[in-house]
Structure formats: structure tokens, C-alpha cells
Write a protein that holds these residues in place. Structure first.
Motif, PDB file in Angstrom:
ATOM      1  N   ARG A  58      70.140 101.892  77.111  1.00  0.00           N
ATOM      2  CA  ARG A  58      69.996 100.470  77.419  1.00  0.00           C
ATOM      3  C   ARG A  58      69.028 100.193  78.567  1.00  0.00           C
ATOM      4  O   ARG A  58      68.998  99.091  79.100  1.00  0.00           O
ATOM      5  N   LYS A  59      68.200 101.164  78.934  1.00  0.00           N
ATOM      6  CA  LYS A  59      67.268 100.973  80.045  1.00  0.00           C
ATOM      7  C   LYS A  59      66.366  99.757  79.811  1.00  0.00           C
ATOM      8  O   LYS A  59      66.172  98.947  80.710  1.00  0.00           O
ATOM      9  N   ASP A  60      65.840  99.613  78.615  1.00  0.00           N
ATOM     10  CA  ASP A  60      64.965  98.473  78.305  1.00  0.00           C
ATOM     11  C   ASP A  60      65.716  97.149  78.389  1.00  0.00           C
ATOM     12  O   ASP A  60      65.162  96.138  78.811  1.00  0.00           O
ATOM     13  N   LYS A  67      68.030  93.124  85.491  1.00  0.00           N
ATOM     14  CA  LYS A  67      69.089  93.782  86.258  1.00  0.00           C
ATOM     15  C   LYS A  67      68.644  95.197  86.623  1.00  0.00           C
ATOM     16  O   LYS A  67      67.920  95.843  85.866  1.00  0.00           O
ATOM     17  N   PRO A  68      69.091  95.689  87.778  1.00  0.00           N
ATOM     18  CA  PRO A  68      68.764  97.082  88.134  1.00  0.00           C
ATOM     19  C   PRO A  68      69.398  98.045  87.135  1.00  0.00           C
ATOM     20  O   PRO A  68      70.544  97.850  86.728  1.00  0.00           O
ATOM     21  N   ASN A 121      63.345 107.986  90.099  1.00  0.00           N
ATOM     22  CA  ASN A 121      64.004 107.457  88.910  1.00  0.00           C
ATOM     23  C   ASN A 121      64.732 108.599  88.229  1.00  0.00           C
ATOM     24  O   ASN A 121      64.397 109.760  88.412  1.00  0.00           O
ATOM     25  N   ARG A 122      65.706 108.247  87.431  1.00  0.00           N
ATOM     26  CA  ARG A 122      66.483 109.236  86.692  1.00  0.00           C
ATOM     27  C   ARG A 122      67.117 110.243  87.655  1.00  0.00           C
ATOM     28  O   ARG A 122      66.897 111.437  87.571  1.00  0.00           O
TER      29      ARG A 122
END
Length: 151
Positions: A58-60, A67-68, A121-122
Motif C-alpha cells: 500500500r505504499k502508493d 499520509k506518511p 527508506n525501507r
């Protein structure tokens, strides 16, 4: 080759890092813990893995709604109950680096902000013993108990 396939190959070969915020050098994380080796309730294990999968997919969506892209878990229990092993299993599963943050080393919000901007990130941010990092002060006021955190 499609972009997803290239990213998948990169993730397979990624060497995970364990970094201490406040220390500029990280170490390679070779923790053997995986969800296959983790001793925990199989139903709970599946729920966590499904939640992690849903979060990554759901990153996209997070970007689209402004939202962050972050997910939080509160792990608690006495020493030796597998909290660190679960974190390592999550990192190995997601191929995310781990950052360890000790709140006692911070002098204010600006210190925290500076350290958080150094994370990649990640990654997984671990704040251990958060309950021991602050002194709580209780006030009784108008029949209400307020809790004020003091560092």
C-alpha cells in the motif's frame, strides 16, 4: 526486465544493516531469525506477516492520500521472550535495515529530528525500553490525573 523484477533481485541480494542512531557506522545484520524459525503462535505469526505484506503493497496508496508510509508495533514483555528475534525476522522478511534509537541520548526534539532524517527508506526504527527513557510526573488537577513526560 520489468522494474518490479529488478527491485526483487536487488532485495534478494541486499545485506541488511543494524545501525545505532548517534553512531555513524552500521554493522551488517546477519541475524538467523526468520518467520520460519520464530517460535510463536502460528495464527499470530500469519497475522503479522499478512499485515507486513499489506503495508508494503500500500505504499502508493499512502503517497496518494498524503499520509506518511509507516507502520508501528509495540512489543512488550520481559527479557528473553523474543522481541528482538521478532524484529530481526521482520527485517529479514521485508529486507529492511534496522535503526536502534536510545532516547536517553537525546537532549531535545531537534536532536530527534536530526537523527530521524538520517534513517533510510525501507527501514525499521527500534526504540528499546521506552518506558525507562522518561521520568513520568503525575499531577492531580480538578479530579483528573494528567501524565507529564519529562526527559
Amino acid at each position: 526486465m520489468c522494474t518490479r523484477k529488478i527491485q526483487s533481485i536487488k532485495n534478494e541480494k541486499k545485506v541488511l544493516k543494524l545501525q545505532s542512531l548517534g553512531n555513524y557506522r552500521g554493522v551488517n545484520l546477519y541475524h538467523p531469525s526468520t518467520f520460519d524459525t520464530l517460535a510463536m503462535d502460528p495464527v499470530l505469526k500469519k497475522e503479522i506477516m499478512d499485515d507486513l505484506d499489506r503495508f508494503v503493497k500500500r505504499k502508493d496508496f499512502y503517497l496518494k492520500v498524503g499520509k506518511p508510509w509507516k507502520r508501528g508495533y509495540l512489543l512488550y514483555g520481559p527479557p528473553g521472550t523474543g522481541k528482538s528475534s521478532l524484529i530481526a525476522a521482520m527485517a529479514n522478511y521485508l529486507k529492511f535495515d534496522i535503526y536502534d534509537l536510545e532516547l536517553a541520548s537525546l537532549h531535545g526534539n531537534s536532536d530527534l529530528r536530526k537523527l530521524l532524517t538520517r534513517t533510510t527508506n525501507r527501514s525499521i526504527l527500534v526504540i528499546e525500553d521506552i518506558d525507562c527513557s522518561i521520568e513520568l510526573q503525575y499531577d492531580k488537577m480538578e479530579g483528573t490525573t494528567r501524565v507529564r513526560a519529562r526527559s
